[in-house]
Design an enzyme around this catalytic site. Structure first.
Site, PDB file in Angstrom:
ATOM      1  N   LYS A  17      -4.896   4.247  -1.294  1.00 41.42           N
ATOM      2  CA  LYS A  17      -5.529   4.262  -2.598  1.00 41.42           C
ATOM      3  C   LYS A  17      -6.944   4.874  -2.418  1.00 41.42           C
ATOM      4  O   LYS A  17      -7.256   5.999  -1.780  1.00 41.42           O
ATOM      5  CB  LYS A  17      -5.758   2.754  -3.136  1.00 41.42           C
ATOM      6  CG  LYS A  17      -4.474   1.785  -3.168  1.00 41.42           C
ATOM      7  CD  LYS A  17      -4.443   0.614  -3.694  1.00 41.42           C
ATOM      8  CE  LYS A  17      -3.115   0.133  -3.387  1.00 41.42           C
ATOM      9  NZ  LYS A  17      -2.913  -1.087  -4.532  1.00 41.42           N
ATOM     10  N   GLU A  56      -0.650   1.744 -10.745  1.00 43.92           N
ATOM     11  CA  GLU A  56      -2.301   2.044 -11.101  1.00 43.92           C
ATOM     12  C   GLU A  56      -2.330   3.153 -11.868  1.00 43.92           C
ATOM     13  O   GLU A  56      -3.137   3.050 -12.963  1.00 43.92           O
ATOM     14  CB  GLU A  56      -3.062   1.980  -9.620  1.00 43.92           C
ATOM     15  CG  GLU A  56      -3.001   0.396  -9.297  1.00 43.92           C
ATOM     16  CD  GLU A  56      -3.099   0.376  -7.589  1.00 43.92           C
ATOM     17  OE1 GLU A  56      -3.623   1.435  -7.003  1.00 43.92           O
ATOM     18  OE2 GLU A  56      -2.866  -0.572  -7.242  1.00 43.92           O
ATOM     19  N   ASN A  77      -0.323   3.761   1.680  1.00 45.86           N
ATOM     20  CA  ASN A  77      -1.417   4.074   0.546  1.00 45.86           C
ATOM     21  C   ASN A  77      -2.430   3.801   0.465  1.00 45.86           C
ATOM     22  O   ASN A  77      -2.730   2.559   0.192  1.00 45.86           O
ATOM     23  CB  ASN A  77      -0.504   3.785  -0.643  1.00 45.86           C
ATOM     24  CG  ASN A  77      -1.215   3.890  -2.183  1.00 45.86           C
ATOM     25  OD1 ASN A  77      -2.231   4.893  -2.021  1.00 45.86           O
ATOM     26  ND2 ASN A  77      -0.853   3.382  -3.150  1.00 45.86           N
ATOM     27  N   GLY A  81      -1.178  -5.862  -4.135  1.00 49.18           N
ATOM     28  CA  GLY A  81      -2.385  -6.491  -3.813  1.00 49.18           C
ATOM     29  C   GLY A  81      -2.925  -7.960  -4.164  1.00 49.18           C
ATOM     30  O   GLY A  81      -3.986  -8.312  -4.177  1.00 49.18           O
ATOM     31  N   GLU A 107       8.268  -1.577  -6.482  1.00 47.99           N
ATOM     32  CA  GLU A 107       6.961  -2.311  -6.518  1.00 47.99           C
ATOM     33  C   GLU A 107       6.718  -3.223  -7.573  1.00 47.99           C
ATOM     34  O   GLU A 107       6.059  -2.791  -8.476  1.00 47.99           O
ATOM     35  CB  GLU A 107       5.766  -1.245  -6.302  1.00 47.99           C
ATOM     36  CG  GLU A 107       5.760  -0.253  -5.275  1.00 47.99           C
ATOM     37  CD  GLU A 107       4.340   0.107  -4.832  1.00 47.99           C
ATOM     38  OE1 GLU A 107       4.138  -0.448  -3.535  1.00 47.99           O
ATOM     39  OE2 GLU A 107       3.819   0.447  -5.595  1.00 47.99           O
ATOM     40  N   HIS A 129       2.765   5.760  -9.394  1.00 42.55           N
ATOM     41  CA  HIS A 129       2.347   4.210  -9.081  1.00 42.55           C
ATOM     42  C   HIS A 129       1.836   3.213 -10.248  1.00 42.55           C
ATOM     43  O   HIS A 129       1.191   4.182 -11.040  1.00 42.55           O
ATOM     44  CB  HIS A 129       1.128   4.526  -7.926  1.00 42.55           C
ATOM     45  CG  HIS A 129       0.785   3.372  -7.136  1.00 42.55           C
ATOM     46  ND1 HIS A 129       0.234   2.263  -7.768  1.00 42.55           N
ATOM     47  CD2 HIS A 129       0.926   2.903  -5.970  1.00 42.55           C
ATOM     48  CE1 HIS A 129      -0.052   1.462  -7.063  1.00 42.55           C
ATOM     49  NE2 HIS A 129       0.589   1.765  -5.838  1.00 42.55           N
ATOM     50  N   SER A 189       2.106  -6.309  -1.113  1.00 43.91           N
ATOM     51  CA  SER A 189       1.754  -6.977  -0.147  1.00 43.91           C
ATOM     52  C   SER A 189       2.702  -7.150   1.171  1.00 43.91           C
ATOM     53  O   SER A 189       3.085  -8.303   1.676  1.00 43.91           O
ATOM     54  CB  SER A 189       1.454  -8.791  -0.849  1.00 43.91           C
ATOM     55  OG  SER A 189       0.525  -8.576  -1.692  1.00 43.91           O
ATOM     56  N   GLY A 241      -2.936  -2.340   0.902  1.00 46.19           N
ATOM     57  CA  GLY A 241      -4.189  -3.042   1.651  1.00 46.19           C
ATOM     58  C   GLY A 241      -3.662  -2.905   3.303  1.00 46.19           C
ATOM     59  O   GLY A 241      -4.613  -2.492   3.927  1.00 46.19           O
TER      60      GLY A 241
HETATM   61  C1  PEP Z   1       0.617  -0.167  -3.234  1.00 47.29           C
HETATM   62  O1  PEP Z   1      -0.842   0.088  -3.105  1.00 47.29           O
HETATM   63  O2  PEP Z   1       1.499   0.336  -3.526  1.00 47.29           O
HETATM   64  C2  PEP Z   1       0.590  -1.685  -2.628  1.00 47.29           C
HETATM   65  C3  PEP Z   1       2.138  -2.225  -2.403  1.00 47.29           C
HETATM   66  O3  PEP Z   1      -0.442  -2.356  -2.258  1.00 47.29           O
HETATM   67  P1  PEP Z   1      -0.432  -3.815  -1.645  1.00 47.29           P
HETATM   68  O4  PEP Z   1       0.418  -3.463  -0.053  1.00 47.29           O
HETATM   69  O5  PEP Z   1      -1.730  -4.064  -1.140  1.00 47.29           O
HETATM   70  O6  PEP Z   1       0.052  -4.834  -2.206  1.00 47.29           O
END
Ligand code: PEP
Length: 255
Positions: free
Chosen positions: A12, A102, A10, A178, A172, A100, A217, A239
């Site tokens: 983003k 966000e 992803n 992040g 998640e 998601h 992460s 990320g």
């Molecule tokens: C995400 O954007 O869904 C995510 C899990 O980000 P990260 O891997 O950076 O924690």
């Protein structure tokens, strides 16, 4: 072949057209490992604006599938700025992330809206990836189970467990997105097991074949232990998915 691991990137709101070109060139040049017992599938979700460019690059070298980060709940009409599921399918998307954290946080998406998006995706032949997860405060208050199960309820009430056939869930934990904090494989497995059990109460067959991804992460150095858990069927990676070498190392950790 008795196991499938799906790794979804992803991006983003990151990247550029040249980043897409460089990323897919690295993907195209990579020799994915093969295994007789594990199948690995990779999916990349760039911003909407780059989907068509990515799709054209993948036509020449189809090393991964394409996904979108969001979809409209509507089929067509006066919904300025939204993108319909049929449009995503038309440019070559196979997957779409819905709900998601966000989007829940910054776009006020409710479980009801997310359920509509999920069903719109399915009706266009896309595989939706439904994100669920608790905040740090909810985990500390011992509310993880009720939060994540609650996030499935709107969809179960609208469409039953059948909606989860040809779909995925991504667990998640919000505190792990992040932040560099990852749920331990045991913590993630516990929630994944609960999610599968919740769907199994409605339909054991759908539950048994439902891919449940972990996100939060995920990096090259922790992917392998997460993938070794029985109910973790892959990863949703933020990320680390922007860097082709890291994304490919996570893919390789599946095998
Ligand atoms: C995400 O954007 O869904 C995510 C899990 O980000 P990260 O891997 O950076 O924690």
């Amino acid at each position: 072949m008795n196991r499938k691991i799906t790794v979804v990137g992803n991006w983003k709101m990151h990247g550029s057209k040249s980043h897409v070109s460089e990323f897919f060139a690295a993907l195209g040049a990579h020799h994915f490992k093969e295994s007789a017992s594990i199948q690995m599938e990779s999916v990349v979700c760039p911003p909407f604006i780059y989907l068509d460019h990515a799709a054209k690059l993948l036509e020449q070298n189809p090393k991964c599938e394409l996904g979108a980060q969001d979809v409209s709940a509507h089929q067509a009409g006066a919904f300025t700025g939204q993108v319909a599921a049929t449009m995503l399918a038309e440019v070559g998307c196979k997957y779409v992330i819905v709900g998601h954290s966000e989007r829940r946080q910054f776009c006020q998406e409710t479980d009801d809206i997310i359920a509509e998006k999920f069903l719109a995706a399915k009706s266009a032949g896309l595989t939706p990836i439904l994100c669920v997860g608790e905040t740090q405060a909810q985990r500390e208050a011992d509310l993880t189970a009720s939060v994540v199960v609650g996030q499935l309820q709107a969809l179960l009430a609208k469409a039953g467990a059948a909606a989860f056939a040809q779909a995925m869930i991504a667990y998640e934990p919000i505190w792990a997105i992040g932040t560099g904090l990852t749920a331990t494989p045991e913590q993630a497995q516990q929630v994944h097991g609960l999610l599968r059990l919740t769907i199994a109460e409605y339909d054991a067959t759908v539950a048994a074949s439902l891919p449940i991804l972990y996100g939060g992460s995920v990096k090259p150095n922790n992917a392998r232990t997460l993938f070794s858990m029985p109910d973790i069927n892959g990863a949703l990676v933020g990320g680390a998915s922007l860097n082709a070498q890291d994304f490919l190392a996570i893919c390789d950790a599946a095998l």
